[in-house]
Enzyme design. Structure first.
Site, short mmCIF file in Angstrom:
data_model
loop_
_atom_site.label_atom_id
_atom_site.label_comp_id
_atom_site.label_asym_id
_atom_site.label_seq_id
_atom_site.Cartn_x
_atom_site.Cartn_y
_atom_site.Cartn_z
N LEU A 23 -6.84 9.68 -0.97
CA LEU A 23 -7.59 9.00 -2.03
C LEU A 23 -7.06 9.49 -3.38
CD1 LEU A 23 -10.17 7.16 -2.57
CD2 LEU A 23 -11.32 9.33 -3.11
N TYR A 58 -6.93 15.37 -14.74
CA TYR A 58 -7.82 14.21 -14.57
C TYR A 58 -9.27 14.53 -14.98
CZ TYR A 58 -3.97 12.59 -11.50
OH TYR A 58 -2.75 12.25 -10.97
#
Ligand code: A2P
Length: 326
Positions: A23, A58
């Site tokens: 993912l 991120y």
């Protein structure tokens, strides 16, 4: 290779292995509310994903760690079932910064080790508190990097048990060779994470990497979210491709599933990003059909050899990777 939803690991050159689908967790800052990443990772693990691709950059790495730890606490998985890839950002390439930067990731995750730690890109930026350092005129502040020295510092992290496998990202052939030919190389890179999808199939880099037992990890395998700030949107939307959609119809699948299946069927790891429950599930349902050889060839022929993620803002960096043919 017989890939199934419960058994889809690919061997790495250091004796470890990597699940062929992971993912992706990159999101443009401010585009999704807090905790969507946490929920997405938990859902993904419930649905059978065992590989999560993230990064300190991120800003949601703590959510990824929390999700993994919650699923371990629930008894759904064990730590060794999960494969997490983190990334060493461009402002942290000086050798003395490597271990503290990895330790900061482990702190965010609240885990003892990461499975894979990769050099995020082959272009150094000035070390400091800014992820994206510029001078007062907006000019990028570059930083000369000795990637062999950075690599040695990464090797020491592996030897210390903080990371199981080491890799790179966005490296071209020349930059990979620099590491592979390093005198006294102790641990080879196991992977190179690069853009890879039916419109950018990377035939030459893939062949080179296969010859050196390095796996390609495909970022943007669905053609990205097409944010015009960093994506070349002159390339048409991948998932609207007529041929991909015609193949999808045949198998009662979606163009996204065909794009992912194409890559895994040729041994390329895919890390589609989705924080949407239906699409997280959809992207994992790629183990119950196979493309024919002819379909694989025809999808390969969709290659336009044009990048979506060109990183053009750094095209004058001395180490800009995408001026070379591959
Ligand atoms: P979302 O998170 O809302 O699902 P890539 O992995 O190539 O970077 O693509 C990620 C983008 O594609 C995200 O915008 C994501 O949005 C979207 N996406 C993910 N899975 C699918 C899918 N199965 N069909 C269509 N779009 C998808």
């Amino acid at each position: 290779m017989n890939l199934t939803a419960t058994s889809h690991k690919v061997p790495l050159n250091d004796g470890n292995s990597i699940p062929i689908i992971g993912l992706g967790t990159y999101l443009d800052p401010g585009t999704e509310s807090q905790n969507t990443c946490l929920e997405a990772v938990k859902m993904a693990i419930d649905m059978g994903y065992r590989h999560i691709d993230g990064a300190y950059l991120y800003r949601n790495e703590h959510e990824v760690g929390l999700a993994i730890r919650e699923k371990i606490a629930e008894g759904k998985v064990k730590r060794e079932d999960i494969f997490y890839c983190g990334k060493l950002w461009a402002t942290c390439f000086d050798p003395e910064m490597v271990r503290p930067t990895l330790e900061r990731t482990l702190q965010e995750l609240q885990l003892d080790y990461v499975d894979l730690y990769i050099i995020e890109m082959p272009m150094g930026l000035r070390p400091g508190n800014e992820f994206y350092p510029r001078d007062k005129n907006g000019k990028w502040l570059y930083h000369k990097t000795d990637f062999c020295a950075t690599w040695e510092a990464l090797e020491a992290c592996k030897d210390a048990g903080l990371v199981k496998s080491l890799g790179v990202s966005n490296f071209n052939r020349r930059q990979l060779e620099l590491i592979l030919d390093k005198p006294g190389l102790k641990h080879k890179p196991v992977s190179n994470q690069v853009e890879c999808h039916p419109y950018f199939t990377q035939p030459k880099l893939l062949k080179f990497c296969q010859q050196h037992d390095i796996v390609i990890v495909a970022h943007s395998p669905l053609g990205t979210a097409r944010n015009p700030n960093w994506v070349n949107i002159s390339v048409p939307p991948l998932l609207e491709d007529a041929f991909l959609n015609s193949v999808a119809k045949k198998y009662n699948k979606t163009a996204a599933q065909i794009a992912l299946r194409f890559n895994i069927q040729r041994g390329v790891i895919v890390i589609p990003k989705s924080f949407n429950p239906q699409r997280i599930k959809e992207n994992f349902q790629i183990f119950d059909f196979a493309l024919t050889e002819e379909e694989m060839t025809n999808i390969e022929a969709l290659n336009k050899n044009i990048r979506l993620v060109e990183l053009l803002m750094w095209s004058d960096h001395p180490d800009y990777p995408f001026s070379d043919e591959y």
